[in-house]
Design a protein around this motif. Structure first.
Motif, PDB file in Angstrom:
ATOM      1  N   LEU A   1      -1.533  -3.086 -10.063  1.00 23.57           N
ATOM      2  CA  LEU A   1      -1.138  -1.726  -9.690  1.00 23.57           C
ATOM      3  C   LEU A   1      -2.208  -0.713 -10.096  1.00 23.57           C
ATOM      4  O   LEU A   1      -2.437   0.274  -9.391  1.00 23.57           O
ATOM      5  N   VAL A   2      -2.854  -0.979 -11.230  1.00 28.82           N
ATOM      6  CA  VAL A   2      -3.938  -0.105 -11.678  1.00 28.82           C
ATOM      7  C   VAL A   2      -5.208  -0.388 -10.879  1.00 28.82           C
ATOM      8  O   VAL A   2      -5.828   0.531 -10.330  1.00 28.82           O
ATOM      9  N   ARG A   3      -5.596  -1.653 -10.808  1.00 31.81           N
ATOM     10  CA  ARG A   3      -6.855  -2.021 -10.139  1.00 31.81           C
ATOM     11  C   ARG A   3      -6.907  -1.544  -8.696  1.00 31.81           C
ATOM     12  O   ARG A   3      -7.925  -1.028  -8.243  1.00 31.81           O
ATOM     13  N   GLU A   4      -5.802  -1.716  -7.979  1.00 34.05           N
ATOM     14  CA  GLU A   4      -5.846  -1.551  -6.524  1.00 34.05           C
ATOM     15  C   GLU A   4      -5.187  -0.281  -6.000  1.00 34.05           C
ATOM     16  O   GLU A   4      -5.491   0.130  -4.869  1.00 34.05           O
TER      17      GLU A   4
ATOM     18  N   HIS B   1       7.487  -4.926 -13.069  1.00 34.16           N
ATOM     19  CA  HIS B   1       7.747  -5.325 -11.678  1.00 34.16           C
ATOM     20  C   HIS B   1       6.517  -5.994 -11.054  1.00 34.16           C
ATOM     21  O   HIS B   1       6.280  -5.870  -9.856  1.00 34.16           O
ATOM     22  N   TRP B   2       5.779  -6.720 -11.883  1.00 32.71           N
ATOM     23  CA  TRP B   2       4.541  -7.347 -11.416  1.00 32.71           C
ATOM     24  C   TRP B   2       4.768  -8.286 -10.245  1.00 32.71           C
ATOM     25  O   TRP B   2       3.879  -8.477  -9.407  1.00 32.71           O
ATOM     26  N   ARG B   3       5.989  -8.877 -10.116  1.00 33.60           N
ATOM     27  CA  ARG B   3       6.296  -9.769  -8.987  1.00 33.60           C
ATOM     28  C   ARG B   3       7.253  -9.115  -7.995  1.00 33.60           C
ATOM     29  O   ARG B   3       7.644  -9.743  -7.010  1.00 33.60           O
ATOM     30  N   ARG B   4       7.598  -7.865  -8.236  1.00 41.00           N
ATOM     31  CA  ARG B   4       8.528  -7.122  -7.372  1.00 41.00           C
ATOM     32  C   ARG B   4       7.893  -5.786  -6.991  1.00 41.00           C
ATOM     33  O   ARG B   4       8.377  -4.724  -7.369  1.00 41.00           O
TER      34      ARG B   4
ATOM     35  N   LEU C   1       2.605   6.041 -15.528  1.00 40.09           N
ATOM     36  CA  LEU C   1       2.673   6.707 -14.225  1.00 40.09           C
ATOM     37  C   LEU C   1       3.165   8.139 -14.358  1.00 40.09           C
ATOM     38  O   LEU C   1       2.681   9.039 -13.670  1.00 40.09           O
ATOM     39  N   ALA C   2       4.121   8.357 -15.274  1.00 43.65           N
ATOM     40  CA  ALA C   2       4.657   9.706 -15.459  1.00 43.65           C
ATOM     41  C   ALA C   2       3.594  10.663 -15.983  1.00 43.65           C
ATOM     42  O   ALA C   2       3.677  11.876 -15.759  1.00 43.65           O
ATOM     43  N   GLN C   3       2.568  10.149 -16.671  1.00 43.16           N
ATOM     44  CA  GLN C   3       1.525  10.996 -17.237  1.00 43.16           C
ATOM     45  C   GLN C   3       0.251  11.021 -16.401  1.00 43.16           C
ATOM     46  O   GLN C   3      -0.735  11.614 -16.814  1.00 43.16           O
ATOM     47  N   THR C   4       0.291  10.395 -15.245  1.00 43.63           N
ATOM     48  CA  THR C   4      -0.852  10.405 -14.331  1.00 43.63           C
ATOM     49  C   THR C   4      -0.615  11.453 -13.252  1.00 43.63           C
ATOM     50  O   THR C   4       0.534  11.721 -12.875  1.00 43.63           O
TER      51      THR C   4
ATOM     52  N   MET D   1       0.967   5.005  -3.991  1.00 47.18           N
ATOM     53  CA  MET D   1       2.219   4.487  -3.433  1.00 47.18           C
ATOM     54  C   MET D   1       2.166   4.429  -1.907  1.00 47.18           C
ATOM     55  O   MET D   1       2.728   3.513  -1.293  1.00 47.18           O
ATOM     56  N   LYS D   2       1.476   5.363  -1.299  1.00 48.63           N
ATOM     57  CA  LYS D   2       1.316   5.329   0.159  1.00 48.63           C
ATOM     58  C   LYS D   2       0.542   4.073   0.567  1.00 48.63           C
ATOM     59  O   LYS D   2       0.905   3.377   1.530  1.00 48.63           O
ATOM     60  N   ARG D   3      -0.496   3.750  -0.204  1.00 48.64           N
ATOM     61  CA  ARG D   3      -1.299   2.561   0.083  1.00 48.64           C
ATOM     62  C   ARG D   3      -0.483   1.288  -0.173  1.00 48.64           C
ATOM     63  O   ARG D   3      -0.544   0.336   0.603  1.00 48.64           O
ATOM     64  N   LEU D   4       0.290   1.283  -1.256  1.00 46.82           N
ATOM     65  CA  LEU D   4       1.114   0.116  -1.566  1.00 46.82           C
ATOM     66  C   LEU D   4       2.166  -0.104  -0.490  1.00 46.82           C
ATOM     67  O   LEU D   4       2.397  -1.243  -0.047  1.00 46.82           O
TER      68      LEU D   4
END
Length: 245
Positions: A131-134, A178-181, A197-200, A209-212
């Motif tokens: 989630l961080v890398r990509e 949620h690494w598998r979800r 995420l709340a502090q980013t 999230m749009k990309r995911l």
């Protein structure tokens, strides 16, 4: 204002005790009868059957504590309002990375209890999370500013460091839970329960999230991460440390 007064709204809905982590935490406390739970939050990992006192700086988190939770004192880790040796053990679960002066906070754990049990994580492994890398690489800067598990263990002089892998169906919504979800991260409530995420910056998170969402709809995420789908658990870097002073 405590940080979690801002980002902790609804926290208890996404962060629920998982017995697969509670059991090793309780084991790590050994024979301690009295426990100070520092940075207790909503009390997810307060050990049953012990005399527990909680310390929590956030009024919002205190408000969300469940009925029957341990009595709580509003204070910070760096200035615990207790005499030396008051407790048999001091517990700190996924909180040290939020302390402005984490070394002073750890010194306070040692001052008030001869046994310290700390759950923290390897920030480099967190930053290697897909989630961080990509998708939200901006999280990496925040994680690099936080103390890593090895630094914490070294400062405490930990006698044991136990990896706690994250089961695929983990019920405590920590950042990599949620690494598998992956679809779970599209839920704003799930993201609010993850401090990283709340502090980013919201714009960075929304872009990720749009990309995911697009990669889930196209099947690209599943193709790129097929090796994860058969794993029952994954090492995201969480480490349970025990030290005695």
């Amino acid at each position: 204002m405590a940080r979690y007064d801002e980002i902790g709204i609804g926290y208890a809905l996404g962060r629920r005790t998982d017995p697969r982590w509670l059991a090793p935490v309780v084991d790590a406390l050994g024979a301690a009868r009295s426990v100070l739970d520092v940075g207790s939050g909503t009390g997810s990992y307060e050990p049953p059957g012990r005399r527990v006192v909680a310390v929590e700086p956030s009024a919002e988190m205190i408000r969300q504590r469940r009925p029957g939770a341990a009595p709580v004192v509003r204070a910070v880790a760096e200035a615990l309002p207790f005499a030396a040796g008051t407790f048999d053990a001091a517990l700190a679960v996924l909180t040290v990375h939020h302390w402005p002066d984490w070394r002073r906070g750890l010194d306070e754990l040692r001052r008030v209890a001869p046994r310290q049990v700390v759950l923290a994580y390897d920030t480099a492994l967190h930053n290697d999370f897909w989630l961080v890398r990509e998708y939200v690489p901006e999280v990496a800067a925040l994680e690099r500013s936080r103390p890593s598990a090895a630094e914490i263990a070294d400062h405490l002089g930990a006698s044991s460091v136990l990896p706690l892998p994250v089961p695929w169906d983990f019920t405590d919504g920590v950042f990599p839970a949620h690494w598998r979800r992956p679809e779970a991260y599209l839920d704003p409530a799930v993201r609010r329960a993850c401090s990283a995420l709340a502090q980013t910056a919201p714009s960075a998170v929304e872009r990720g999230m749009k990309r995911l969402r697009a990669d889930l709809e196209s099947g690209r995420w599943h193709a790129d991460h097929a090796e994860l789908l058969a794993l029952p658990e994954w090492d995201a870097g969480f480490r349970l440390m025990v030290a005695a002073s």
